[in-house]
Motif scaffolding. Sequence first.
Motif: not given
Length: 324
Positions: A184-190
């Motif tokens: 989610e840090l990858q997908q949501r915050l780039g």
Amino acid sequence: MIRLAITPGEPAGIGPDLTCTLRPGDFPVELVLVASRALLTERAALLGFPADWPDYQPDMPATAGRISLLDIPLAAPVRPGHVDPCNAGYVLDTLRRATVGCQNGEFAALVTGPVHKGVINEAGIPFTGHTEFLAELTGGKPVMMLAAGELRVALATTHLPLRAVANAITTESLEYIIRTVHRELQQRLGLAKPRILVAGLNPHAGEGGHLGNEEVRIIQPLLERLRTEGLDLVGPLPADTLFIPRHLKLADAVLAMYHDQGLPVLKHIGFGQAVNITLGLPIVRTSVDHGTALDLAGTGKADSGSLKAAIETAIAFTRGNIAA
């Protein structure tokens, strides 16, 4: 342009007060208040705020800065500070409507105000919390993370008695939580390669097995295996020194093993401005970091900082933009 759903939570608490402080133009998205118009109108009049929300029009394009209202009727009149089990169903109705809207793409995210678990249970409705209720509605498996400024703290266990924590730390549960936070840090915050600091469970991270062996049996082997897949994981680290600036300045998140290991530090840094983020759901959901504060309801003394931070975080998560 996107819409965010806002549920004020317990009608007798400060959630309606905080909702009334939101003004058109505050945010670059449309906010849809999923709540009783009568409740918010009465609370706005009590606090001296305008109550000029247009009716929510789902067929109209979203408009930046607009605040509209999707009316959900109360079951009984509300007195600030005095909970009534008759309105427990209303609270859950607002959550259901907002969640369905997130699931079907009507809303990009859900921002929740505080609920009162006790009064919902008094109404004869089994209810363990916001997060569990949303997980049941959406089929997700939630992971709790709080954020205050640049500090993000996820939890391996949440509301458990301390004596039950060690048994709840398993390879399977910990792997799911780490993978969820990473994804989610990858997908949501780039964040292309988020760095996660992982706390040990025991004092001094077990000190090589002399102060507990969960680190050497479970945590360390799992971290080593996940590192071979490219995850940037540091630890297990002693919790008493993990939160020093030297460590945190290079980290994107911290994983604490239990509630009171990580959250006292975060709330010391940002209480009243922190945000509760639910990871692992198929929808974006953020929430305030405080309770219903019944003693402050209707007084005008409640601080809206956490609600506004929760809205800003929800916007960031929907756009994959950490700078937001």
